[in-house]
Design a protein around this motif. Structure first.
Motif, short mmCIF file in Angstrom:
data_model
loop_
_atom_site.label_atom_id
_atom_site.label_comp_id
_atom_site.label_asym_id
_atom_site.label_seq_id
_atom_site.Cartn_x
_atom_site.Cartn_y
_atom_site.Cartn_z
N VAL A 449 -12.67 -4.12 0.41
CA VAL A 449 -13.45 -2.90 0.60
C VAL A 449 -14.30 -2.65 -0.64
O VAL A 449 -13.79 -2.66 -1.76
N PRO A 450 -15.61 -2.46 -0.50
CA PRO A 450 -16.47 -2.24 -1.67
C PRO A 450 -16.01 -1.05 -2.50
O PRO A 450 -15.54 -0.04 -1.96
N GLU A 451 -16.20 -1.15 -3.79
CA GLU A 451 -15.74 -0.11 -4.70
C GLU A 451 -16.47 1.21 -4.50
O GLU A 451 -15.92 2.28 -4.81
N GLU A 452 -17.69 1.16 -4.01
CA GLU A 452 -18.45 2.40 -3.85
C GLU A 452 -17.89 3.29 -2.74
O GLU A 452 -18.23 4.48 -2.66
N ILE A 453 -17.05 2.74 -1.87
CA ILE A 453 -16.39 3.54 -0.84
C ILE A 453 -15.14 4.15 -1.46
O ILE A 453 -14.25 3.44 -1.91
N ILE A 454 -15.08 5.47 -1.47
CA ILE A 454 -13.99 6.18 -2.13
C ILE A 454 -12.86 6.38 -1.13
O ILE A 454 -13.01 7.05 -0.10
N LEU A 455 -11.71 5.80 -1.44
CA LEU A 455 -10.53 5.89 -0.58
C LEU A 455 -9.44 6.68 -1.28
O LEU A 455 -9.35 6.69 -2.50
N PRO A 456 -8.57 7.34 -0.51
CA PRO A 456 -7.39 7.95 -1.12
C PRO A 456 -6.55 6.89 -1.81
O PRO A 456 -6.51 5.72 -1.36
N PRO A 457 -5.88 7.22 -2.89
CA PRO A 457 -5.10 6.21 -3.63
C PRO A 457 -4.10 5.46 -2.76
O PRO A 457 -3.88 4.25 -2.97
N ALA A 458 -3.52 6.12 -1.76
CA ALA A 458 -2.51 5.47 -0.93
C ALA A 458 -3.11 4.34 -0.09
O ALA A 458 -2.39 3.41 0.29
N PHE A 459 -4.41 4.39 0.18
CA PHE A 459 -5.02 3.36 1.03
C PHE A 459 -5.05 2.00 0.35
O PHE A 459 -4.87 0.97 0.99
N ARG A 460 -5.34 1.99 -0.93
CA ARG A 460 -5.47 0.71 -1.65
C ARG A 460 -4.16 -0.05 -1.70
O ARG A 460 -4.14 -1.27 -1.66
N THR A 461 -3.07 0.68 -1.79
CA THR A 461 -1.76 0.04 -1.94
C THR A 461 -0.95 0.04 -0.65
O THR A 461 0.18 -0.46 -0.64
N ALA A 462 -1.53 0.57 0.42
CA ALA A 462 -0.79 0.68 1.68
C ALA A 462 -0.60 -0.69 2.32
O ALA A 462 -1.35 -1.65 2.05
N GLU A 463 0.39 -0.79 3.17
CA GLU A 463 0.56 -1.99 3.98
C GLU A 463 -0.54 -2.04 5.03
O GLU A 463 -1.04 -1.01 5.47
#
Length: 511
Positions: A449-463
Protein backbone atom coordinates in the motif's frame (compact mmCIF):
# COMPACT_ATOMS: atom_id res chain seq x y z
CA UNK A 1 30.06 49.03 -86.66
CA UNK A 2 33.54 47.64 -86.92
CA UNK A 3 33.54 46.91 -83.18
CA UNK A 4 30.35 44.87 -83.43
CA UNK A 5 31.64 42.81 -86.33
CA UNK A 6 34.91 42.20 -84.50
CA UNK A 7 33.22 40.75 -81.38
CA UNK A 8 30.92 38.64 -83.57
CA UNK A 9 33.94 37.01 -85.13
CA UNK A 10 35.52 36.46 -81.70
CA UNK A 11 32.40 34.62 -80.51
CA UNK A 12 32.27 32.55 -83.66
CA UNK A 13 35.89 31.48 -83.29
CA UNK A 14 35.35 30.50 -79.62
CA UNK A 15 32.31 28.39 -80.48
CA UNK A 16 34.37 26.52 -83.07
CA UNK A 17 37.25 25.79 -80.67
CA UNK A 18 35.82 22.54 -79.26
CA UNK A 19 35.68 21.15 -82.76
CA UNK A 20 39.44 21.58 -83.07
CA UNK A 21 40.41 19.53 -80.01
CA UNK A 22 38.61 16.34 -80.74
CA UNK A 23 39.90 13.08 -82.12
CA UNK A 24 41.74 12.89 -85.43
CA UNK A 25 39.72 14.35 -88.30
CA UNK A 26 39.62 13.16 -91.89
CA UNK A 27 41.64 15.04 -94.52
CA UNK A 28 38.70 16.79 -96.23
CA UNK A 29 37.35 18.16 -92.96
CA UNK A 30 40.78 19.33 -91.92
CA UNK A 31 41.25 21.17 -95.20
CA UNK A 32 37.88 22.93 -94.92
CA UNK A 33 38.61 24.01 -91.35
CA UNK A 34 42.04 25.36 -92.37
CA UNK A 35 40.49 27.42 -95.16
CA UNK A 36 37.89 28.72 -92.70
CA UNK A 37 40.68 29.64 -90.28
CA UNK A 38 42.60 31.60 -92.92
CA UNK A 39 39.44 33.49 -93.90
CA UNK A 40 38.65 34.40 -90.25
CA UNK A 41 42.25 35.46 -89.70
CA UNK A 42 42.23 37.81 -92.70
CA UNK A 43 38.93 39.33 -91.68
CA UNK A 44 40.03 39.87 -88.05
CA UNK A 45 43.31 41.49 -89.30
CA UNK A 46 41.32 43.94 -91.39
CA UNK A 47 39.00 44.78 -88.47
CA UNK A 48 41.91 45.27 -86.07
CA UNK A 49 43.47 47.75 -88.50
CA UNK A 50 40.20 49.67 -88.51
CA UNK A 51 40.14 49.61 -84.70
CA UNK A 52 43.71 50.91 -84.50
CA UNK A 53 42.79 53.77 -86.78
CA UNK A 54 39.83 54.47 -84.44
CA UNK A 55 42.07 54.59 -81.34
CA UNK A 56 41.56 51.07 -79.97
CA UNK A 57 45.24 50.28 -79.48
CA UNK A 58 44.46 47.37 -77.13
CA UNK A 59 42.81 45.45 -80.01
CA UNK A 60 46.22 44.37 -81.27
CA UNK A 61 46.91 42.64 -77.97
CA UNK A 62 43.62 40.79 -78.11
CA UNK A 63 44.33 39.62 -81.61
CA UNK A 64 47.75 38.29 -80.57
CA UNK A 65 46.14 36.29 -77.79
CA UNK A 66 43.51 34.81 -80.08
CA UNK A 67 46.23 33.73 -82.46
CA UNK A 68 47.31 31.29 -79.76
CA UNK A 69 43.91 29.50 -79.67
CA UNK A 70 45.47 26.06 -79.92
CA UNK A 71 47.38 26.62 -76.68
CA UNK A 72 44.33 27.84 -74.76
CA UNK A 73 42.14 25.04 -76.04
CA UNK A 74 44.56 22.31 -74.95
CA UNK A 75 45.10 24.01 -71.56
CA UNK A 76 41.34 24.22 -70.95
CA UNK A 77 40.85 20.56 -71.82
CA UNK A 78 43.58 19.52 -69.36
CA UNK A 79 42.00 21.62 -66.59
CA UNK A 80 38.61 20.01 -67.19
CA UNK A 81 40.11 16.51 -67.17
CA UNK A 82 42.00 17.14 -63.92
CA UNK A 83 38.86 18.54 -62.26
CA UNK A 84 36.80 15.52 -63.28
CA UNK A 85 39.36 13.06 -61.82
CA UNK A 86 39.54 15.02 -58.53
CA UNK A 87 35.72 15.04 -58.17
CA UNK A 88 35.42 11.26 -58.75
CA UNK A 89 38.16 10.52 -56.19
CA UNK A 90 36.50 12.74 -53.55
CA UNK A 91 33.06 11.13 -54.02
CA UNK A 92 34.47 7.60 -53.66
CA UNK A 93 35.99 8.53 -50.27
CA UNK A 94 32.73 9.91 -48.73
CA UNK A 95 31.16 7.71 -45.93
CA UNK A 96 27.93 5.88 -46.78
CA UNK A 97 28.74 5.74 -50.50
CA UNK A 98 31.01 2.70 -50.63
CA UNK A 99 28.70 0.64 -52.78
CA UNK A 100 25.17 0.71 -54.14
CA UNK A 101 24.59 -2.80 -52.83
CA UNK A 102 25.27 -1.84 -49.21
CA UNK A 103 23.15 1.28 -49.53
CA UNK A 104 20.17 -0.58 -50.96
CA UNK A 105 20.52 -3.28 -48.28
CA UNK A 106 20.46 -0.65 -45.55
CA UNK A 107 17.41 0.98 -47.12
CA UNK A 108 15.61 -2.35 -47.23
CA UNK A 109 16.34 -3.00 -43.52
CA UNK A 110 15.07 0.44 -42.59
CA UNK A 111 11.86 -0.09 -44.56
CA UNK A 112 11.29 -3.46 -42.83
CA UNK A 113 11.79 -1.89 -39.40
CA UNK A 114 9.39 0.91 -40.25
CA UNK A 115 6.80 -1.58 -41.51
CA UNK A 116 7.11 -3.66 -38.31
CA UNK A 117 6.72 -0.58 -36.14
CA UNK A 118 3.74 0.55 -38.19
CA UNK A 119 2.20 -2.90 -37.81
CA UNK A 120 2.60 -2.74 -34.01
CA UNK A 121 1.02 0.70 -33.97
CA UNK A 122 -1.82 -0.52 -36.18
CA UNK A 123 -2.46 -3.38 -33.74
CA UNK A 124 -2.47 -0.98 -30.83
CA UNK A 125 -4.74 1.49 -32.56
CA UNK A 126 -6.97 -1.38 -33.64
CA UNK A 127 -7.41 -2.39 -30.02
CA UNK A 128 -8.05 1.21 -29.09
CA UNK A 129 -10.71 1.50 -31.80
CA UNK A 130 -12.25 -1.74 -30.50
CA UNK A 131 -12.34 -0.29 -27.00
CA UNK A 132 -13.94 2.95 -28.20
CA UNK A 133 -16.58 0.98 -30.09
CA UNK A 134 -17.67 -0.91 -26.96
CA UNK A 135 -16.81 1.42 -24.07
CA UNK A 136 -16.26 5.14 -24.09
CA UNK A 137 -12.87 6.35 -22.93
CA UNK A 138 -12.99 7.05 -19.17
CA UNK A 139 -10.98 10.24 -19.22
CA UNK A 140 -12.93 11.85 -22.07
CA UNK A 141 -16.34 11.91 -20.44
CA UNK A 142 -15.85 11.13 -16.75
CA UNK A 143 -13.34 13.85 -15.87
CA UNK A 144 -15.41 16.89 -16.98
CA UNK A 145 -18.59 15.53 -15.43
CA UNK A 146 -16.77 14.76 -12.17
CA UNK A 147 -15.61 18.37 -12.08
CA UNK A 148 -19.14 19.60 -12.68
CA UNK A 149 -20.55 17.33 -9.97
CA UNK A 150 -17.87 18.50 -7.52
CA UNK A 151 -18.82 22.13 -8.15
CA UNK A 152 -22.50 21.39 -7.52
CA UNK A 153 -21.81 19.57 -4.25
CA UNK A 154 -19.37 22.27 -3.12
CA UNK A 155 -22.16 24.83 -3.48
CA UNK A 156 -24.56 22.62 -1.56
CA UNK A 157 -22.09 22.17 1.32
CA UNK A 158 -21.42 25.89 1.50
CA UNK A 159 -25.16 26.59 1.66
CA UNK A 160 -25.60 23.87 4.32
CA UNK A 161 -23.09 25.74 6.49
CA UNK A 162 -25.23 28.89 6.26
CA UNK A 163 -28.45 27.00 7.02
CA UNK A 164 -26.99 25.13 10.00
CA UNK A 165 -25.50 28.14 11.75
CA UNK A 166 -26.44 28.20 15.46
CA UNK A 167 -27.91 24.68 15.34
CA UNK A 168 -26.72 21.43 16.89
CA UNK A 169 -26.76 19.20 13.84
CA UNK A 170 -23.62 17.51 12.45
CA UNK A 171 -21.34 19.88 10.54
CA UNK A 172 -20.75 18.78 6.88
CA UNK A 173 -17.17 19.15 5.62
CA UNK A 174 -15.80 19.33 2.06
CA UNK A 175 -17.03 16.37 0.01
CA UNK A 176 -14.61 13.75 -1.36
CA UNK A 177 -15.35 12.15 -4.73
CA UNK A 178 -15.30 8.35 -4.44
CA UNK A 179 -16.34 5.29 -6.42
CA UNK A 180 -15.48 4.14 -9.92
CA UNK A 181 -16.33 7.42 -11.66
CA UNK A 182 -13.86 9.42 -9.57
CA UNK A 183 -11.31 6.60 -9.85
CA UNK A 184 -11.31 7.10 -13.64
CA UNK A 185 -13.43 4.16 -14.81
CA UNK A 186 -17.06 3.14 -14.70
CA UNK A 187 -18.78 -0.22 -15.27
CA UNK A 188 -21.71 1.59 -16.86
CA UNK A 189 -21.76 3.66 -20.03
CA UNK A 190 -25.13 5.16 -19.16
CA UNK A 191 -26.86 6.07 -15.89
CA UNK A 192 -23.61 6.74 -14.06
CA UNK A 193 -24.01 7.65 -10.40
CA UNK A 194 -21.42 10.13 -9.12
CA UNK A 195 -20.79 9.39 -5.46
CA UNK A 196 -19.23 11.69 -2.90
CA UNK A 197 -18.50 11.13 0.76
CA UNK A 198 -19.28 14.05 3.07
CA UNK A 199 -17.32 13.86 6.36
CA UNK A 200 -19.35 14.89 9.40
CA UNK A 201 -18.00 16.66 12.46
CA UNK A 202 -19.90 16.75 15.75
CA UNK A 203 -21.71 20.00 16.60
CA UNK A 204 -20.79 22.21 19.56
CA UNK A 205 -21.13 20.47 22.88
CA UNK A 206 -21.01 16.97 21.33
CA UNK A 207 -18.35 14.37 20.47
CA UNK A 208 -18.39 11.20 18.37
CA UNK A 209 -17.05 7.87 19.63
CA UNK A 210 -16.62 4.97 17.19
CA UNK A 211 -17.47 1.60 18.68
CA UNK A 212 -16.77 -1.75 17.08
CA UNK A 213 -19.96 -3.69 16.54
CA UNK A 214 -18.23 -7.03 17.09
CA UNK A 215 -14.92 -7.00 18.93
CA UNK A 216 -14.20 -10.58 17.83
CA UNK A 217 -13.72 -9.43 14.24
CA UNK A 218 -10.38 -7.76 13.88
CA UNK A 219 -10.43 -5.43 12.13
CA UNK A 220 -14.21 -5.00 12.40
CA UNK A 221 -16.40 -4.34 9.41
CA UNK A 222 -19.16 -2.43 11.22
CA UNK A 223 -19.19 0.42 13.72
CA UNK A 224 -21.64 2.39 15.77
CA UNK A 225 -21.25 6.14 16.28
CA UNK A 226 -22.03 6.96 19.90
CA UNK A 227 -22.92 10.60 20.49
CA UNK A 228 -21.80 12.02 23.83
CA UNK A 229 -22.46 15.42 25.40
CA UNK A 230 -19.52 17.42 26.75
CA UNK A 231 -19.40 20.29 29.18
CA UNK A 232 -19.08 23.76 27.67
CA UNK A 233 -19.27 25.75 30.88
CA UNK A 234 -15.57 26.58 30.92
CA UNK A 235 -15.31 27.21 27.18
CA UNK A 236 -14.97 30.97 26.85
CA UNK A 237 -15.72 30.95 23.13
CA UNK A 238 -19.03 29.11 23.63
CA UNK A 239 -20.05 30.65 26.95
CA UNK A 240 -22.10 33.42 25.39
CA UNK A 241 -23.36 31.41 22.42
CA UNK A 242 -24.94 28.34 23.99
CA UNK A 243 -26.09 26.74 27.21
CA UNK A 244 -24.27 23.71 28.55
CA UNK A 245 -26.27 20.59 27.74
CA UNK A 246 -24.87 18.83 30.79
CA UNK A 247 -25.34 21.40 33.52
CA UNK A 248 -28.26 23.59 32.51
CA UNK A 249 -31.78 22.58 33.61
CA UNK A 250 -33.77 20.77 30.91
CA UNK A 251 -36.59 23.31 31.16
CA UNK A 252 -34.19 26.15 30.44
CA UNK A 253 -32.65 24.23 27.55
CA UNK A 254 -36.08 23.57 25.98
CA UNK A 255 -37.07 27.21 26.39
CA UNK A 256 -33.88 28.98 25.33
CA UNK A 257 -31.92 26.60 23.07
CA UNK A 258 -32.52 24.45 20.04
CA UNK A 259 -32.52 20.70 20.68
CA UNK A 260 -29.25 18.82 20.72
CA UNK A 261 -28.21 16.07 18.37
CA UNK A 262 -29.34 13.31 20.73
CA UNK A 263 -32.95 14.49 20.30
CA UNK A 264 -32.88 14.85 16.50
CA UNK A 265 -30.79 12.34 14.55
CA UNK A 266 -30.03 9.65 17.11
CA UNK A 267 -31.65 6.40 18.17
CA UNK A 268 -30.77 6.12 21.81
CA UNK A 269 -27.18 7.32 22.09
CA UNK A 270 -26.19 6.34 18.54
CA UNK A 271 -26.30 8.35 15.36
CA UNK A 272 -29.00 6.93 13.07
CA UNK A 273 -28.13 6.55 9.37
CA UNK A 274 -31.71 6.72 8.10
CA UNK A 275 -32.58 9.82 10.13
CA UNK A 276 -29.38 11.45 8.92
CA UNK A 277 -30.27 10.59 5.30
CA UNK A 278 -33.72 12.23 5.58
CA UNK A 279 -32.11 15.28 7.18
CA UNK A 280 -29.64 15.55 4.28
CA UNK A 281 -32.42 15.26 1.70
CA UNK A 282 -34.32 18.09 3.39
CA UNK A 283 -31.15 20.21 3.42
CA UNK A 284 -30.69 19.72 -0.33
CA UNK A 285 -34.22 20.91 -1.07
CA UNK A 286 -33.82 23.95 1.20
CA UNK A 287 -30.48 24.84 -0.37
CA UNK A 288 -31.78 24.44 -3.93
CA UNK A 289 -34.24 27.31 -3.69
CA UNK A 290 -31.30 29.63 -2.95
CA UNK A 291 -29.58 28.79 -6.23
CA UNK A 292 -30.31 31.01 -9.22
CA UNK A 293 -30.03 27.86 -11.40
CA UNK A 294 -33.27 26.64 -9.82
CA UNK A 295 -35.11 28.65 -12.51
CA UNK A 296 -33.36 26.91 -15.42
CA UNK A 297 -32.51 23.53 -13.87
CA UNK A 298 -34.67 20.89 -12.28
CA UNK A 299 -33.85 19.10 -9.01
CA UNK A 300 -35.28 15.66 -8.38
CA UNK A 301 -34.60 14.02 -5.02
CA UNK A 302 -34.56 10.23 -5.39
CA UNK A 303 -35.61 7.75 -2.71
CA UNK A 304 -32.74 6.41 -0.64
CA UNK A 305 -32.75 5.21 2.97
CA UNK A 306 -29.01 5.54 3.68
CA UNK A 307 -27.81 8.43 1.50
CA UNK A 308 -28.94 11.61 -0.24
CA UNK A 309 -29.47 10.82 -3.91
CA UNK A 310 -30.75 13.34 -6.46
CA UNK A 311 -30.67 14.38 -10.11
CA UNK A 312 -29.84 17.78 -11.57
CA UNK A 313 -31.47 18.19 -15.01
CA UNK A 314 -30.80 21.10 -17.40
CA UNK A 315 -32.95 22.55 -20.20
CA UNK A 316 -31.52 20.08 -22.72
CA UNK A 317 -32.75 17.22 -20.53
CA UNK A 318 -29.19 16.25 -19.68
CA UNK A 319 -29.03 14.93 -16.14
CA UNK A 320 -26.38 14.24 -13.54
CA UNK A 321 -27.16 11.64 -10.89
CA UNK A 322 -25.41 12.53 -7.63
CA UNK A 323 -25.29 10.53 -4.42
CA UNK A 324 -24.00 12.15 -1.25
CA UNK A 325 -23.01 9.67 1.42
CA UNK A 326 -21.80 10.72 4.84
CA UNK A 327 -19.35 9.32 7.32
CA UNK A 328 -16.89 9.85 10.13
CA UNK A 329 -13.13 9.25 9.71
CA UNK A 330 -11.21 6.86 11.91
CA UNK A 331 -8.81 9.30 13.53
CA UNK A 332 -6.80 11.17 10.89
CA UNK A 333 -6.80 8.27 8.42
CA UNK A 334 -8.36 7.74 5.01
CA UNK A 335 -10.59 4.97 6.41
CA UNK A 336 -14.14 6.01 7.31
CA UNK A 337 -17.28 4.59 8.78
CA UNK A 338 -19.98 5.60 6.32
CA UNK A 339 -23.65 5.38 5.49
CA UNK A 340 -22.90 3.25 2.43
CA UNK A 341 -24.34 -0.20 2.89
CA UNK A 342 -22.78 -3.40 1.67
CA UNK A 343 -24.31 -5.35 -1.16
CA UNK A 344 -26.95 -7.94 -0.26
CA UNK A 345 -26.31 -7.40 3.47
CA UNK A 346 -29.01 -5.95 5.72
CA UNK A 347 -27.54 -3.18 7.86
CA UNK A 348 -29.39 -1.78 10.90
CA UNK A 349 -29.98 1.98 10.95
CA UNK A 350 -27.45 2.54 13.74
CA UNK A 351 -24.77 0.49 11.96
CA UNK A 352 -22.09 2.29 9.96
CA UNK A 353 -19.99 -0.05 7.77
CA UNK A 354 -16.28 0.52 7.43
CA UNK A 355 -15.52 2.28 4.15
CA UNK A 356 -12.28 2.18 2.16
CA UNK A 357 -13.63 4.37 -0.66
CA UNK A 358 -11.43 7.38 0.11
CA UNK A 359 -8.29 5.21 0.34
CA UNK A 360 -9.22 3.49 -2.94
CA UNK A 361 -9.68 6.71 -4.90
CA UNK A 362 -6.34 7.95 -3.52
CA UNK A 363 -4.71 4.71 -4.67
CA UNK A 364 -5.96 5.01 -8.25
CA UNK A 365 -4.91 8.65 -8.31
CA UNK A 366 -1.44 7.56 -7.12
CA UNK A 367 -1.20 4.93 -9.90
CA UNK A 368 -2.44 7.27 -12.63
CA UNK A 369 0.16 9.92 -11.77
CA UNK A 370 2.94 7.34 -12.21
CA UNK A 371 1.53 5.44 -15.19
CA UNK A 372 2.81 6.00 -18.75
CA UNK A 373 0.85 8.35 -20.97
CA UNK A 374 -0.85 5.59 -22.97
CA UNK A 375 -1.60 3.29 -20.03
CA UNK A 376 -4.64 1.05 -20.50
CA UNK A 377 -4.95 -0.23 -16.92
CA UNK A 378 -8.25 1.59 -16.35
CA UNK A 379 -9.60 0.43 -19.70
CA UNK A 380 -8.78 -3.19 -18.90
CA UNK A 381 -10.60 -2.84 -15.59
CA UNK A 382 -13.57 -1.11 -17.18
CA UNK A 383 -14.01 -3.70 -19.93
CA UNK A 384 -14.11 -6.60 -17.47
CA UNK A 385 -16.37 -4.65 -15.10
CA UNK A 386 -18.87 -3.89 -17.86
CA UNK A 387 -19.23 -7.58 -18.66
CA UNK A 388 -19.77 -8.43 -14.99
CA UNK A 389 -22.36 -5.67 -14.51
CA UNK A 390 -24.32 -6.80 -17.56
CA UNK A 391 -24.51 -10.23 -15.95
CA UNK A 392 -25.54 -8.83 -12.58
CA UNK A 393 -22.28 -9.62 -10.80
CA UNK A 394 -20.33 -7.55 -8.29
CA UNK A 395 -17.19 -5.73 -9.40
CA UNK A 396 -15.49 -5.29 -6.01
CA UNK A 397 -13.45 -8.51 -6.19
CA UNK A 398 -12.33 -7.53 -9.71
CA UNK A 399 -11.25 -4.08 -8.50
CA UNK A 400 -9.40 -5.58 -5.53
CA UNK A 401 -7.54 -7.97 -7.83
CA UNK A 402 -6.65 -5.06 -10.10
CA UNK A 403 -5.23 -3.05 -7.20
CA UNK A 404 -3.00 -5.98 -6.23
CA UNK A 405 -1.79 -6.31 -9.83
CA UNK A 406 -1.04 -2.60 -10.15
CA UNK A 407 1.42 -2.84 -7.26
CA UNK A 408 3.23 -5.93 -8.60
CA UNK A 409 3.31 -5.49 -12.40
CA UNK A 410 5.54 -2.71 -13.82
CA UNK A 411 3.60 0.30 -15.18
CA UNK A 412 5.13 -0.14 -18.65
CA UNK A 413 3.30 -3.47 -19.02
CA UNK A 414 -0.05 -1.64 -19.02
CA UNK A 415 0.78 0.23 -22.25
CA UNK A 416 -2.01 0.20 -24.82
CA UNK A 417 -0.09 -2.10 -27.17
CA UNK A 418 -0.24 -4.75 -24.40
CA UNK A 419 -4.00 -4.41 -23.92
CA UNK A 420 -4.69 -8.13 -24.39
CA UNK A 421 -1.76 -9.01 -22.12
CA UNK A 422 -3.26 -6.79 -19.42
CA UNK A 423 -6.55 -8.66 -19.68
CA UNK A 424 -4.66 -11.94 -19.33
CA UNK A 425 -2.97 -10.65 -16.14
CA UNK A 426 -6.40 -9.96 -14.64
CA UNK A 427 -7.94 -13.25 -15.71
CA UNK A 428 -5.01 -15.34 -14.46
CA UNK A 429 -5.04 -13.61 -11.09
CA UNK A 430 -8.78 -14.09 -10.67
CA UNK A 431 -8.57 -17.74 -11.71
CA UNK A 432 -5.86 -18.44 -9.16
CA UNK A 433 -7.78 -16.64 -6.39
CA UNK A 434 -10.95 -18.60 -7.17
CA UNK A 435 -9.11 -21.90 -7.25
CA UNK A 436 -7.42 -21.13 -3.92
CA UNK A 437 -10.62 -19.55 -2.55
CA UNK A 438 -8.60 -16.64 -1.28
CA UNK A 439 -8.50 -12.97 -2.26
CA UNK A 440 -6.74 -10.77 0.28
CA UNK A 441 -8.21 -7.40 1.15
CA UNK A 442 -5.95 -4.72 -0.28
CA UNK A 443 -5.57 -2.56 2.84
CA UNK A 444 -5.07 -5.17 5.59
CA UNK A 445 -1.53 -6.40 6.23
CA UNK A 446 -0.40 -5.35 2.75
CA UNK A 447 3.14 -3.96 2.54
CA UNK A 448 2.51 -2.69 -1.00
CA UNK A 449 0.00 0.00 0.00
CA UNK A 450 1.53 3.38 -0.97
CA UNK A 451 2.75 5.46 1.94
CA UNK A 452 0.66 8.46 0.93
CA UNK A 453 -2.50 6.52 1.85
CA UNK A 454 -3.04 7.07 5.57
CA UNK A 455 -4.21 3.92 7.35
CA UNK A 456 -5.04 3.30 11.00
CA UNK A 457 -2.04 1.75 12.78
CA UNK A 458 -3.86 -1.57 13.22
CA UNK A 459 -4.18 -2.00 9.44
CA UNK A 460 -0.45 -2.19 8.76
CA UNK A 461 0.10 -4.97 11.27
CA UNK A 462 -3.24 -6.75 10.87
CA UNK A 463 -3.59 -10.25 9.52
CA UNK A 464 -4.68 -10.45 5.93
CA UNK A 465 -8.45 -10.49 5.50
CA UNK A 466 -9.77 -13.05 3.00
CA UNK A 467 -12.60 -11.62 0.89
CA UNK A 468 -13.31 -15.13 -0.49
CA UNK A 469 -13.79 -16.72 2.92
CA UNK A 470 -17.46 -17.32 2.13
CA UNK A 471 -16.43 -19.34 -0.96
CA UNK A 472 -14.38 -21.66 1.21
CA UNK A 473 -17.35 -22.17 3.51
CA UNK A 474 -20.08 -22.48 0.86
CA UNK A 475 -19.41 -24.89 -2.09
CA UNK A 476 -22.48 -23.66 -3.98
CA UNK A 477 -21.27 -20.05 -3.75
CA UNK A 478 -17.86 -21.15 -5.01
CA UNK A 479 -19.42 -23.04 -7.93
CA UNK A 480 -21.46 -19.95 -8.84
CA UNK A 481 -18.38 -17.73 -8.71
CA UNK A 482 -16.51 -20.13 -11.02
CA UNK A 483 -19.42 -20.08 -13.51
CA UNK A 484 -19.35 -16.28 -13.55
CA UNK A 485 -15.61 -16.37 -14.17
CA UNK A 486 -16.04 -18.80 -17.08
CA UNK A 487 -18.63 -16.50 -18.66
CA UNK A 488 -16.24 -13.58 -18.35
CA UNK A 489 -13.44 -15.70 -19.80
CA UNK A 490 -15.59 -16.66 -22.80
CA UNK A 491 -16.96 -13.15 -23.39
CA UNK A 492 -13.58 -11.40 -23.67
CA UNK A 493 -12.22 -13.36 -26.68
CA UNK A 494 -15.56 -12.90 -28.46
CA UNK A 495 -15.29 -9.13 -28.11
CA UNK A 496 -11.59 -9.17 -29.01
CA UNK A 497 -12.23 -11.47 -32.00
CA UNK A 498 -9.56 -13.94 -30.94
CA UNK A 499 -9.91 -17.75 -30.71
CA UNK A 500 -11.70 -18.63 -27.48
CA UNK A 501 -9.77 -21.86 -26.89
CA UNK A 502 -6.42 -20.16 -27.38
CA UNK A 503 -7.39 -17.34 -24.97
CA UNK A 504 -8.63 -19.83 -22.36
CA UNK A 505 -5.41 -21.84 -22.77
CA UNK A 506 -3.26 -18.77 -22.10
CA UNK A 507 -5.21 -18.12 -18.91
CA UNK A 508 -4.95 -21.72 -17.75
CA UNK A 509 -1.25 -22.36 -18.38
CA UNK A 510 -0.02 -18.89 -17.40
CA UNK A 511 2.19 -18.42 -20.47
Amino acid sequence: MAVIKFFALVVQSIIQLPQMVGDELDEATRERMQQREEMLSREMTRLLQELEQSGFAWGALLFAALQQWQFWAIAGALVLLFGLCWWLRKRSCEPGSSSDEKSSSSDREQVVEEEEEEEDNNDAYGLERFYDEHIRSPVKYLAPECREVTLWVHRFIRTFTELLAKTFFPVPQSAIGVGSAFEGWSPREEDIVYRLLVPLEPPRGHVFHLELDNAREMPARNFRIRVELVCTCLNEELAGEMLCFLHCPEEELRRNQKPGLLHTLCTGSYLDVQKTARWFQNLVERAWVRFHESYSYCLRVLPSSRSCKFQVINNNNKSLCIEMMFGVPQGDSDIFVSSQTRETIFTPSTMWPESYAVAEVKFFSHVTRRAPRNSFHLKCLQLCACILVRRGSSTYALKTAMMHLLTTIPPAHWHRRYFVLGLLYIMRYLRRCLEEKRLNHFFFGNENVPEEIILPPAFRTAEQLNLFQHLAQDPSAHAKAMREFMKLRDELPRLLRVPRDAFAGLIADGR
